[in-house]
Write an enzyme that holds these catalytic residues in place. Structure first.
Site, PDB file in Angstrom:
ATOM      1  N   GLU A 123     -46.723 -14.465  24.061  1.00 52.20           N
ATOM      2  CA  GLU A 123     -48.073 -14.153  24.564  1.00 52.20           C
ATOM      3  C   GLU A 123     -48.842 -15.467  24.714  1.00 52.20           C
ATOM      4  OE1 GLU A 123     -50.527 -11.485  22.221  1.00 52.20           O
ATOM      5  OE2 GLU A 123     -52.212 -11.685  23.618  1.00 52.20           O
ATOM      6  N   GLU A 156     -51.839  -8.120  29.895  1.00 47.01           N
ATOM      7  CA  GLU A 156     -52.355  -7.296  28.780  1.00 47.01           C
ATOM      8  C   GLU A 156     -53.812  -6.927  29.060  1.00 47.01           C
ATOM      9  OE1 GLU A 156     -51.929  -8.943  24.898  1.00 47.01           O
ATOM     10  OE2 GLU A 156     -49.824  -9.499  25.181  1.00 47.01           O
ATOM     11  N   ASP A 215     -53.293  -3.475  25.230  1.00 46.83           N
ATOM     12  CA  ASP A 215     -53.448  -4.362  24.071  1.00 46.83           C
ATOM     13  C   ASP A 215     -54.286  -3.680  22.988  1.00 46.83           C
ATOM     14  OD1 ASP A 215     -53.264  -6.637  22.570  1.00 46.83           O
ATOM     15  OD2 ASP A 215     -54.454  -7.913  23.900  1.00 46.83           O
ATOM     16  N   GLU A 228     -48.139  -6.053  16.765  1.00 45.43           N
ATOM     17  CA  GLU A 228     -48.817  -7.342  16.533  1.00 45.43           C
ATOM     18  C   GLU A 228     -49.110  -7.523  15.054  1.00 45.43           C
ATOM     19  OE1 GLU A 228     -51.753  -8.462  19.880  1.00 45.43           O
ATOM     20  OE2 GLU A 228     -52.193  -6.386  19.386  1.00 45.43           O
TER      21      GLU A 228
HETATM   22  P1  C2E Z   1     -54.949 -10.493  21.147  1.00 43.66           P
HETATM   23  O1  C2E Z   1     -54.621 -10.466  22.598  1.00 43.66           O
HETATM   24  O2  C2E Z   1     -54.795  -9.212  20.423  1.00 43.66           O
HETATM   25  O3  C2E Z   1     -54.038 -11.595  20.554  1.00 43.66           O
HETATM   26  C1  C2E Z   1     -53.453 -11.510  19.321  1.00 43.66           C
HETATM   27  C2  C2E Z   1     -54.257 -12.205  18.296  1.00 43.66           C
HETATM   28  O4  C2E Z   1     -53.732 -11.904  17.026  1.00 43.66           O
HETATM   29  C3  C2E Z   1     -54.183 -13.728  18.428  1.00 43.66           C
HETATM   30  O5  C2E Z   1     -55.432 -14.259  17.988  1.00 43.66           O
HETATM   31  C4  C2E Z   1     -53.128 -14.085  17.421  1.00 43.66           C
HETATM   32  O6  C2E Z   1     -53.239 -15.398  16.928  1.00 43.66           O
HETATM   33  C5  C2E Z   1     -53.415 -13.085  16.338  1.00 43.66           C
HETATM   34  N1  C2E Z   1     -52.265 -12.858  15.536  1.00 43.66           N
HETATM   35  C6  C2E Z   1     -50.954 -12.834  15.917  1.00 43.66           C
HETATM   36  N2  C2E Z   1     -50.161 -12.611  14.881  1.00 43.66           N
HETATM   37  C7  C2E Z   1     -50.961 -12.469  13.796  1.00 43.66           C
HETATM   38  C8  C2E Z   1     -50.699 -12.219  12.409  1.00 43.66           C
HETATM   39  O7  C2E Z   1     -49.576 -12.078  11.950  1.00 43.66           O
HETATM   40  N3  C2E Z   1     -51.773 -12.128  11.599  1.00 43.66           N
HETATM   41  C9  C2E Z   1     -53.016 -12.299  12.055  1.00 43.66           C
HETATM   42  N4  C2E Z   1     -54.034 -12.215  11.162  1.00 43.66           N
HETATM   43  N5  C2E Z   1     -53.311 -12.531  13.355  1.00 43.66           N
HETATM   44  C10 C2E Z   1     -52.278 -12.621  14.201  1.00 43.66           C
HETATM   45  P2  C2E Z   1     -56.161 -15.325  18.821  1.00 43.66           P
HETATM   46  O8  C2E Z   1     -55.223 -16.259  19.461  1.00 43.66           O
HETATM   47  O9  C2E Z   1     -57.224 -15.873  17.948  1.00 43.66           O
HETATM   48  O10 C2E Z   1     -56.818 -14.469  19.954  1.00 43.66           O
HETATM   49  C11 C2E Z   1     -57.772 -13.530  19.670  1.00 43.66           C
HETATM   50  C12 C2E Z   1     -58.083 -12.707  20.868  1.00 43.66           C
HETATM   51  O11 C2E Z   1     -58.715 -13.489  21.859  1.00 43.66           O
HETATM   52  C13 C2E Z   1     -56.854 -12.158  21.568  1.00 43.66           C
HETATM   53  O12 C2E Z   1     -56.429 -11.038  20.923  1.00 43.66           O
HETATM   54  C14 C2E Z   1     -57.375 -11.898  22.941  1.00 43.66           C
HETATM   55  O13 C2E Z   1     -58.035 -10.663  22.970  1.00 43.66           O
HETATM   56  C15 C2E Z   1     -58.399 -12.974  23.117  1.00 43.66           C
HETATM   57  N6  C2E Z   1     -57.843 -14.037  23.968  1.00 43.66           N
HETATM   58  C16 C2E Z   1     -57.153 -15.129  23.610  1.00 43.66           C
HETATM   59  N7  C2E Z   1     -56.863 -15.868  24.706  1.00 43.66           N
HETATM   60  C17 C2E Z   1     -57.373 -15.210  25.776  1.00 43.66           C
HETATM   61  C18 C2E Z   1     -57.417 -15.458  27.194  1.00 43.66           C
HETATM   62  O14 C2E Z   1     -56.878 -16.418  27.721  1.00 43.66           O
HETATM   63  N8  C2E Z   1     -58.055 -14.535  27.969  1.00 43.66           N
HETATM   64  C19 C2E Z   1     -58.650 -13.422  27.443  1.00 43.66           C
HETATM   65  N9  C2E Z   1     -59.256 -12.585  28.249  1.00 43.66           N
HETATM   66  N10 C2E Z   1     -58.633 -13.174  26.123  1.00 43.66           N
HETATM   67  C20 C2E Z   1     -57.994 -14.047  25.299  1.00 43.66           C
HETATM   68 MG    MG Z   2     -53.858  -7.617  20.549  1.00 47.01          MG
HETATM   69 MG    MG Z   3     -53.282  -9.811  23.705  1.00 49.80          MG
END
Ligand code: C2E
Ligand code: MG
Ligand code: MG
Length: 583
Positions: A357, A448, A478, A537
């Site tokens: 992802e 997603e 998602d 996830e």
């Molecule tokens: P998401 O799409 O649900 O992405 C998964 C989030 O869960 C990611 O946080 C990831 O680092 C985190 N995660 C994955 N595995 C684990 C785990 O084992 N434990 C925990 N505690 N967390 C885990 P991240 O990277 O901080 O991203 C947060 C949210 O920000 C994403 O949720 C997504 O909704 C948004 N996001 C990130 N990049 C983009 C982007 O380029 N465009 C858009 N529209 N949204 C984004």
């Molecule tokens: Mg997610």
């Molecule tokens: Mg996602």
């Protein structure tokens, strides 16, 4: 005055009552009257009582019986006699017209003043007559100026329906500020909650009546302890002293408002209000007051139901942080400050990396800013859409380079697309344009999307997902299990993948029979039965991995394997390709 001029005037005013006899009021007295009149009318704190007394004194001296002023907005209204008539003097005996002046102001307004005497009044001399004429002209110029001022005031401080407007409010704030009375007052900005729906239910005209009555309710409670004004539509401002606070706030919280004469038909009206209780003794200015109530209103409006939110300084900090992110975003994007991290998705049986992802990071001043800090801010505008396409370009570019190097590791990459895109009718074309520009096979991209909150968005979501599917691009729902997910979402929309949110994944200390475990099992079963690929996830522990295996979930994503990795780290991982060494 030369004699021939005098004669000319006499001709002009040929009035049987004007003679060359001695004046009724001598020149010196007349001059004093005139001076007093000018002084009285032109002083900045005009006193109507003084003025009326003076006019009566003058009238007595000249033995006048009646004085009438007429005011018309324009000549047409004058013709129809539709105007205002004032009579400052009338002893009931004035039957003979002595003097009549009519002026038409630049604005088109017409002012007429007429003076009458009684039959037994002494005959005036030409001098008397001229002096009186002069005094009348002074009075008329004053009246027309005051009238004009009133008209201008009406235009500036009231709207077309007669509601005091924002300038009225600012003038009141300014007055309070100048007199040091702002401290201790309570300022409120409010919007009526869901008024568009009320308008639809009862019709616009009744809606206007509701607004009028609601406004009057608050206006009555505030009385002379402040003011209320209308910003336009269903938006209002008010300021009042604390003794009416509870009453005003309870109206804002919601009251039934009638919209017929019998007070039988009513609707409930409530407001989303931002309140600032100006600290007693503070030396705040009106601009800061306005800023604070607007900030609090912004917070109130974000809540689904109408709400009353009191300003506190943290709101201002939040707003400044938001503003700063919004301002820095464009430059950040242009300067390549946004990095795409990749988090592996792992096959739970073979432990091989089967996809990733793409997750965004903002490297700002050497600090890694996490998406939670900036994505919600960018989602307040359409900035997020530009970021998502930037990420798509980066991902497609990387895949292209990989393919060009003859690398056989063709991993599918999923990207997050904000709900903000859904209303864009060109979304599908735009995505395909980018993917095709880099000649990336469509099946290597997965989009997603999160659940939607409204019916309209749901329809857009369905359209977009269907379109992507037809174009061979996979879609994933998602964060399933949190927020607004409904079963309809997976019944009606042709998704390929269901990503179960980590909040739905049972924790290590949860027993197998706990509600969480049982629900997880059923959701997996349901998704499986519907032919959806399941990605779980937030897998952080071995035990959680076991749960996935036991329940037949094929793909895991989580810290147990890896956090989202910068591009080069991800490449390193790919060399090893699996996580077997972990066991
Ligand atoms: P998401 O799409 O649900 O992405 C998964 C989030 O869960 C990611 O946080 C990831 O680092 C985190 N995660 C994955 N595995 C684990 C785990 O084992 N434990 C925990 N505690 N967390 C885990 P991240 O990277 O901080 O991203 C947060 C949210 O920000 C994403 O949720 C997504 O909704 C948004 N996001 C990130 N990049 C983009 C982007 O380029 N465009 C858009 N529209 N949204 C984004
Ligand atoms: Mg997610
Ligand atoms: Mg996602």
């Amino acid at each position: 005055m030369a004699e021939n001029q005098l004669n000319e005037m006499f001709e002009k005013y040929r009035d049987p009552r004007i003679t060359e006899k001695e004046s009724v009021v001598d020149e010196a007295t007349a001059a004093v009257f005139l001076r007093r009149l000018v002084k009285c009318l032109h002083s900045s704190n005009f006193d109507r009582v003084d003025y009326v007394e003076l006019v009566q004194e003058i009238s007595r001296a000249y033995h006048l019986s009646k004085g009438v002023s007429e005011f018309y907005q324009n000549i047409a209204l004058e013709r129809r006699k539709e105007g205002e008539v004032f009579c400052d003097l009338d002893d009931g005996k004035g039957t003979i017209l002595l003097l009549k002046n009519r002026i038409v102001a630049n604005s088109g307004a017409v002012l007429i003043t007429t003076v009458y005497v009684s039959e037994d009044a002494p005959v005036l001399s030409l001098n008397d007559y001229n002096n009186l004429d002069l005094m009348m002209n002074v009075i008329m110029s004053f009246i027309s100026r005051r009238r004009l001022q009133r008209v201008v005031e009406q235009y500036i401080f009231f709207d077309e329906n007669g509601y005091p407007n924002v300038r009225y409010y600012l003038r009141e704030l300014f007055r309070l500020e100048e007199s040091g009375q702002l401290g201790g007052m309570i300022a409120v900005n409010f919007d009526l909650h869901n008024f568009a729906v009320i308008n639809m239910d009862i019709g616009r005209d009744n809606g206007d009546l509701v607004i009028q009555n609601y406004f009057s309710m608050i206006e009555e409670v505030i009385g002379n302890r402040g003011c209320i004004c209308k910003l336009g539509g269903d938006k209002f401002l008010c300021i009042f002293s604390p003794d009416v606070k509870n009453e005003v706030l309870s109206i804002l919280a919601g009251v039934p408002v009638a919209y017929d004469e019998n007070i039988e038909r009513k609707v409930k009206v409530s407001a989303a209000a931002g309140v600032y209780e100006i600290p007693e003794g503070s030396v705040i200015n009106k601009d800061d007051v306005m800023e604070r109530i607007m900030i609090a209103t912004g917070v109130a409006k974000k809540q689904d139901e109408g709400a009353i939110v009191f300003y506190d300084d943290r709101m201002k900090e939040t707003r400044e942080r938001i503003k700063s992110i919004q301002q820095r975003f464009r430059d950040g994007l242009a300067n390549g400050e946004f990095a795409v991290y990749l988090q592996p998705k792992v096959d739970v049986d073979t432990l091989e990396i089967v996809g990733a992802e793409a997750l965004c990071r903002w490297i700002s001043d050497g600090r890694i800013v996490m998406p939670d800090e900036f994505i919600p801010v960018l989602e307040q505008t359409t900035d997020i859409c530009d970021l998502d396409f930037y990420v798509l370009e980066k991902v497609c570019g990387a895949i292209r380079r990989n393919l060009d190097m003859g690398n056989p590791d063709n991993l599918r990459i999923s990207l997050n697309f904000s709900r903000k895109h859904l209303t864009n009718p060109d979304l599908l074309e735009h995505i395909l344009r980018v993917v095709d520009q880099y000649k990336v096979p469509h099946e290597m991209i997965e989009v997603e999307l999160t659940e939607t909150t409204t019916d309209v968005q749901f329809r857009d979501l369905k359209r977009v997902v269907t379109g992507l599917k037809e174009a061979g691009i996979r879609t994933a729902v998602d964060d399933f299990g949190i927020g607004f997910s409904s079963l309809n979402l997976i019944r009606e929309v042709p998704w390929d993948v269901l990503k179960i949110d980590r909040y739905f994944l049972p924790k290590d200390d949860e027993s197998e029979n706990s509600r969480a475990c049982r629900m997880f099992r059923h959701v997996v079963e349901l998704a499986d039965d519907m032919g959806l690929e399941i990605v779980v996830e937030g897998v952080e522990t071995l035990k959680q991995l076991e749960i996935l295996r036991e329940n037949g979930c094929k793909i895991a994503q989580g810290f147990f394997f890896d956090r989202p990795l910068p591009g080069e780290k991800f490449e390193e991982r790919l060399v090893q390709r699996n996580y077997k060494d972990r066991f």
